[in-house]
Design a protein around this motif. Structure first.
Motif, short mmCIF file in Angstrom:
data_model
loop_
_atom_site.label_atom_id
_atom_site.label_comp_id
_atom_site.label_asym_id
_atom_site.label_seq_id
_atom_site.Cartn_x
_atom_site.Cartn_y
_atom_site.Cartn_z
N LEU A 72 0.85 -1.18 0.00
CA LEU A 72 0.00 0.00 0.00
C LEU A 72 0.89 1.23 0.00
N ALA A 73 0.59 2.18 -0.88
CA ALA A 73 1.38 3.40 -1.02
C ALA A 73 0.70 4.56 -0.32
N PHE A 74 1.46 5.29 0.49
CA PHE A 74 0.93 6.37 1.32
C PHE A 74 1.59 7.70 0.97
N SER A 75 0.99 8.76 1.48
CA SER A 75 1.47 10.11 1.18
C SER A 75 2.80 10.43 1.84
N SER A 76 3.24 9.64 2.82
CA SER A 76 4.55 9.79 3.45
C SER A 76 4.84 8.53 4.24
N GLY A 195 9.24 5.66 1.33
CA GLY A 195 9.56 5.66 -0.10
C GLY A 195 10.21 6.94 -0.57
N THR A 196 10.13 7.98 0.26
CA THR A 196 10.83 9.24 -0.01
C THR A 196 12.31 9.00 -0.21
N LYS A 197 12.82 7.97 0.44
CA LYS A 197 14.25 7.75 0.51
C LYS A 197 14.76 6.96 -0.70
N TYR A 198 15.22 5.74 -0.54
CA TYR A 198 15.86 5.03 -1.64
C TYR A 198 14.90 4.65 -2.77
N LEU A 206 7.51 12.88 -1.49
CA LEU A 206 7.30 12.08 -0.28
C LEU A 206 6.46 10.85 -0.61
N SER A 207 6.71 9.76 0.11
CA SER A 207 5.84 8.58 0.00
C SER A 207 6.19 7.60 1.11
N GLY A 208 5.28 6.69 1.37
CA GLY A 208 5.52 5.63 2.34
C GLY A 208 4.84 4.36 1.90
N PHE A 209 5.29 3.23 2.42
CA PHE A 209 4.73 1.94 2.01
C PHE A 209 4.59 1.00 3.21
N LEU A 210 3.54 0.20 3.15
CA LEU A 210 3.39 -0.96 4.01
C LEU A 210 3.26 -2.16 3.08
N VAL A 211 4.03 -3.21 3.35
CA VAL A 211 3.97 -4.42 2.56
C VAL A 211 3.59 -5.57 3.48
N ALA A 230 -5.19 8.20 3.20
CA ALA A 230 -3.79 8.64 3.18
C ALA A 230 -3.02 8.11 1.98
N GLY A 231 -3.74 7.65 0.94
CA GLY A 231 -3.07 7.06 -0.21
C GLY A 231 -2.27 8.07 -1.02
N LEU A 232 -1.26 7.56 -1.71
CA LEU A 232 -0.36 8.41 -2.50
C LEU A 232 -1.05 8.90 -3.76
#
Length: 391
Positions: A72-76, A195-198, A206-211, A230-232
């Motif tokens: 799941l892709a998030f806004s941060s 996901g903002t990072k590498y 900005l982005s974030g993930f839960l797998v 809060a999805g991307l």
């Protein structure tokens, strides 16, 4: 034999491009809503808060890279962790590592505990987890390597321990990315990424993930993300998709540079500590060799004084003094005033985060140029120190 991770960064197996035009770059579906052909007849998409084709493509790529059931892709990254905490209810107990990103600690201290979760912060070695686990312990949350002290944990053994007590193991895999490490393969239940990072890799979104590794967990997270919204966004999803295509190349170069810089720093008499798990003297070196395909591009080091550290920060040019990591540019961070500014002082001291500590996110520049930059700023810091001593 499965597809190599380098290929996975660019191609999904049995990929459906969802484009009649043969676009090589996956399209940006910049729309909030989708028209229906008729009653009870849907295209598969209704509203972008629920799902969007661009975000869905990104989620499939990340799930594939982490060998997960769903991503799941998030806004941060923090939006991802905040959503993750909604899996738990008031009274549930979580064991979390004491050396986490400061924003995660802030969330746990000021939001999660306010919402009724019981949080115990410890060094997440097996003996400490056994000592602190309770009947109502629902999860153990770690980073490995940790931020910024580069502690390494044996994911497989921690997974076996937590599962024996009926708890989940959650692993923040931001520092190594799925290119170098896959916690789900080692028994973890949920993987977290900023996901903002590498994954993005260019410091431009900005982005974030839960797998998730299990369908039941994925279903629970899907319900929460569609409810809280809060999805991307589509364009940001496309930027991360673009970044992932070069993930492997960037990780390899950053790691190559990190080795060179870690060795250089180890030879400087003003450097009192170098924390890089790729160095054989690092206590987590053997664990990393066993559970990871690489050591990453993050280096933490300590210098002789606060004044020396601040001189370095004030004089870098090629290396930029900025709060983030994982981009193509080399960034240097001062954890005590930046990433970990909201961490309680006693916890900072316990973790070893002080005014002399610097964190380096090594980029993909020429290693020699980065070392010349360090030589220049170290020489300035030495002259300033010698001038203070003479006066």
């Amino acid at each position: 034999m499965g597809v190599d991770v380098l290929t996975k960064c660019i191609h999904l197996e049995n990929e459906d491009k969802k484009s009649p035009y043969g676009a090589v770059s996956f399209p940006i579906f910049q729309t909030a809503t989708f028209a229906h052909p008729g009653v009870e007849n849907s295209t598969g998409y209704d509203y972008s808060r629920l799902q969007n084709p661009t975000r869905e493509q990104l989620e499939k790529v990340v799930a594939s890279l982490e060998n997960g059931i769903d991503a799941l892709a998030f806004s941060s990254g923090m939006a991802a962790i905040a959503t993750l905490m909604e899996l738990f209810k008031p009274g549930d107990h979580l064991i979390v590592d004491a050396d986490l990103y400061g924003g995660t600690i802030r969330l746990f201290d000021h939001i999660s505990e306010k919402n009724g979760l019981k949080i115990t912060k410890i060094d997440c070695i097996e003996a400490e987890i056994e000592r602190n686990i309770r009947e109502n312990t629902k999860a153990v949350y770690i980073e490995t390597p940790t931020n910024p002290m580069m502690n390494v944990y044996d994911i497989k053994r921690l997974a076996e321990l937590t599962h024996a007590h009926g708890a989940l193991l959650i692993v923040d895999n931001t520092f190594l990315s799925p290119y170098f490490q896959n916690p789900l393969d080692l028994g973890a239940d949920i993987v977290v990424h900023s996901g903002t990072k590498y994954l993005g890799g260019h410091n431009d979104t900005l982005s974030g993930f839960l797998v998730a590794g299990e369908e039941k967990i994925a279903e629970g997270l899907r319900f929460i993300i569609k409810t809280t919204g809060a999805g991307l966004a589509p364009f940001d999803s496309w930027l991360i998709l673009r970044g992932i295509k070069t993930l492997g190349l960037r990780m390899e170069k950053a790691q190559e540079n990190a080795f060179e810089i870690a060795r250089y720093l180890s030879e400087q008499k003003e450097v009192t500590k170098v924390l890089y798990p790729g160095l054989k003297e690092h206590p987590g070196y053997e664990i990393m060799k066993k559970q990871s395909r690489g050591f990453g591009g993050m280096v933490t080091f300590e210098v002789e004084s606060e004044a020396f550290a601040k001189s370095i920060l004030g004089n870098v040019k090629l290396i930029q003094f900025a709060e983030s990591l994982g981009g193509v540019e080399t960034l240097i961070t001062y954890p005590i005033t930046q990433t970990h500014a909201d961490v309680p002082k006693d916890q900072l001291e316990k973790n070893g985060i002080n005014e002399r500590l610097l964190r380096l996110s090594v980029g993909i520049e020429a290693a020699n140029d980065l070392i010349l930059e360090f030589e220049r700023v170290f020489e300035i810091a030495r002259r300033e120190r010698d001038g203070r001593e003479k006066s």
